[in-house]
Motif scaffolding. Structure first.
Motif, mmCIF file in Angstrom:
data_model
loop_
_atom_site.group_PDB
_atom_site.id
_atom_site.type_symbol
_atom_site.label_atom_id
_atom_site.label_comp_id
_atom_site.label_asym_id
_atom_site.label_seq_id
_atom_site.Cartn_x
_atom_site.Cartn_y
_atom_site.Cartn_z
ATOM 1 N N MET A 180 0.851 -1.174 0.000
ATOM 2 C CA MET A 180 0.000 0.000 0.000
ATOM 3 C C MET A 180 0.896 1.236 0.000
ATOM 4 O O MET A 180 1.817 1.329 0.788
ATOM 5 N N GLU A 238 -2.970 5.246 -1.617
ATOM 6 C CA GLU A 238 -3.918 4.201 -1.237
ATOM 7 C C GLU A 238 -4.293 4.307 0.242
ATOM 8 O O GLU A 238 -5.445 4.093 0.614
ATOM 9 N N LEU A 239 -3.312 4.648 1.078
ATOM 10 C CA LEU A 239 -3.582 4.826 2.501
ATOM 11 C C LEU A 239 -4.534 5.997 2.730
ATOM 12 O O LEU A 239 -5.469 5.898 3.527
ATOM 13 N N ASN A 294 -6.768 7.085 0.659
ATOM 14 C CA ASN A 294 -8.088 6.620 0.210
ATOM 15 C C ASN A 294 -8.763 5.745 1.273
ATOM 16 O O ASN A 294 -9.963 5.864 1.511
ATOM 17 N N GLU A 295 -7.991 4.875 1.916
ATOM 18 C CA GLU A 295 -8.525 4.010 2.975
ATOM 19 C C GLU A 295 -8.974 4.836 4.178
ATOM 20 O O GLU A 295 -10.037 4.590 4.743
ATOM 21 N N LYS A 309 -12.820 4.934 5.530
ATOM 22 C CA LYS A 309 -13.139 4.393 6.848
ATOM 23 C C LYS A 309 -13.524 5.469 7.853
ATOM 24 O O LYS A 309 -14.268 5.195 8.792
ATOM 25 N N LYS A 335 -10.985 13.148 0.647
ATOM 26 C CA LYS A 335 -9.572 12.810 0.470
ATOM 27 C C LYS A 335 -8.643 13.936 0.920
ATOM 28 O O LYS A 335 -7.566 13.675 1.441
#
Length: 87
Positions: free
Chosen positions: A1, A5-6, A8-9, A13, A18
């Motif tokens: 990752m 990507e982090l 986005n996570e 969550k 963003k």
């Protein structure tokens, strides 16, 4: 990752957009970096501990020439994962 990507996570969550997720991640990383620069330990219960370790000067070998070289003393970041991490 990777970092994108982090972000986005985190956004997904935490219910953030963003931009806010990126600001939160950057503030967190900056705070950890600043604490380590001040020789403080950063302990995140359930995740792990970041600390600074002083490595002593030592003699090493240049793998290309096989000559002995002196490696200077330095400080490095150490991460010790919590026992619960990865379970």
């Amino acid at each position: 990752m990777n970092k994108t990507e982090l972000i986005n996570e985190i956004a997904a969550k935490a219910g953030l957009n963003k931009t806010d997720a990126k600001k939160a991640l950057e503030a967190t990383l900056e705070s950890i970096e600043q604490a380590l620069a001040n020789d403080d330990k950063v302990q995140l219960i359930g995740f792990g501990t970041f600390s600074i370790v002083e490595k002593e000067a030592r003699t090493g070998i240049n793998p290309r020439t096989k000559e002995k070289i002196q490696i200077a003393a330095r400080k490095v970041v150490k991460f010790k994962p919590a026992a619960e991490l990865g379970k």
